[in-house]
Design an enzyme around this catalytic site. Structure first.
Site, PDB file in Angstrom:
ATOM      1  N   GLU A  81      33.050  35.289  35.206  1.00  8.91           N
ATOM      2  CA  GLU A  81      34.084  35.770  34.792  1.00  8.91           C
ATOM      3  C   GLU A  81      34.565  35.916  33.500  1.00  8.91           C
ATOM      4  OE1 GLU A  81      36.890  36.771  35.876  1.00  8.91           O
ATOM      5  OE2 GLU A  81      37.075  36.230  37.786  1.00  8.91           O
ATOM      6  N   ASN A 107      45.102  37.294  37.401  1.00 11.40           N
ATOM      7  CA  ASN A 107      43.732  38.303  37.098  1.00 11.40           C
ATOM      8  C   ASN A 107      44.421  39.519  36.456  1.00 11.40           C
ATOM      9  OD1 ASN A 107      41.042  37.328  37.741  1.00 11.40           O
ATOM     10  ND2 ASN A 107      41.818  37.328  39.712  1.00 11.40           N
ATOM     11  N   ASP A 134      41.067  42.035  41.000  1.00 14.99           N
ATOM     12  CA  ASP A 134      40.498  40.958  40.161  1.00 14.99           C
ATOM     13  C   ASP A 134      40.476  41.367  38.829  1.00 14.99           C
ATOM     14  OD1 ASP A 134      38.893  38.692  39.147  1.00 14.99           O
ATOM     15  OD2 ASP A 134      38.156  38.516  41.019  1.00 14.99           O
TER      16      ASP A 134
END
Length: 300
Positions: free
Chosen positions: A24, A154, A204
């Site tokens: 991430e 997100n 996301d």
């Protein structure tokens, strides 16, 4: 085809073959031609020099999830218990502000810098507990809570002129749009749903290009979706790992897209069916990307 949309194939390379449990928070420093991203669960920070493609992995004492550049010598790392100033030269980290440090059930997740230098940061439950997270703004060194009741924050990103902010709650699979004060990066009204995904994966991480288009990783869909500022779906670009998690524009002209991925929650059979799970990729998308702003920690 995926979700009624043609899946585009673009030239793609593996930037780093090391598999991330939960990759991430990618970002790119054009001054040093260096990409940075995290493996949140394994407490690792990746540093990749794009030319010659050398990657260094730094072990962390905290669960880092994102970072922003302060200046040529310092970064601000978002972690599960606070925000840390990291010295680029030696990796030394010093706590700058606690962040939900008194709540052991939460950790940090997505974050991105607004054009004004304000840093938006999301938190969530460590087990993705419903509505346990929030979104904060670090404006000139002071933290304020913008939104409560977020399950998985997100897609924090901003229009090039700073007047529009975007964020998603992957738990609801909704991408929101909100009007912002361009000078401060703070909301001027209530968020409104822009995109709602009913199936085919989760909304996301995301980034906005120089033309205002939103490039959004689809968790479980193995792709990057491109949306207009009005929420129209324009393209879907294939990513070699099914759990694609977050993009960032990289390269001296910002025309390529780095995409992280994850193997979190995958059993052995799912891993075998997804041989590139957890790896980090660069897609040659020919975009008009843009650099990430530096974080401003003080007025002036």
């Amino acid at each position: 085809m995926i979700g009624g949309q043609t899946m585009e194939e673009v030239p793609t390379t593996v930037l780093c073959g090391e598999r991330c449990h939960l990759g991430e928070g990618p970002t790119y420093d054009a001054a040093t031609d260096t990409a940075w991203w995290f493996d949140i669960v394994e407490r690792r920070l990746f540093e990749a020099r794009l030319d010659p493609g050398q990657t260094t992995i730094h072990s962390l004492d905290v669960m880092g999830s994102a970072l922003g550049r302060i200046d040529a010598h310092r970064q601000l790392v978002v972690a599960d218990d606070g925000l840390y100033v990291r010295q680029s030269a030696d990796g030394r980290m010093t706590l700058f502000r606690p962040l939900e440090a008194d709540n052991a059930a939460t950790r940090s997740n997505d974050a991105r810098v607004h054009p004004s230098g304000t840093f938006w940061i999301g938190t969530m439950g460590r087990q993705a507990e419903r509505e346990l997270g929030a979104i904060y703004a670090l404006h000139r060194g002071e933290l304020s809570r913008l939104y409560d009741g977020i399950t998985i924050p997100n897609a924090i990103c901003f229009s090039p002129d700073g007047t529009i902010g975007y964020f998603a709650d992957t738990g609801k699979n909704v991408l929101f749009r909100v009007d912002l004060d361009a000078a401060t990066g703070l909301p001027r009204g209530a968020p409104a749903a822009l995109v709602t995904r009913r199936s085919g994966g989760g909304i996301d991480g995301a980034v906005v290009d120089a033309d205002g288009l939103i490039w959004n990783a689809r968790w479980g869909g193995g792709c990057i979706d491109v949306y207009s500022p009005q929420g129209k779906h324009l393209r879907s670009l294939r990513v070699p790992a099914r759990q694609s998690s977050c993009p960032a524009f990289v390269g001296q002209n910002f025309s390529r897209l780095l995409v992280t991925s994850a193997w979190q929650g995958m059993g052995e059979e799912a891993k075998r069916a997804d041989p590139d799970h957890g790896r980090t990729f660069v897609l040659d998308v020919g975009a008009r990307g843009r650099p990430e702003p530096d974080i401003k920690l003080a007025t002036g």
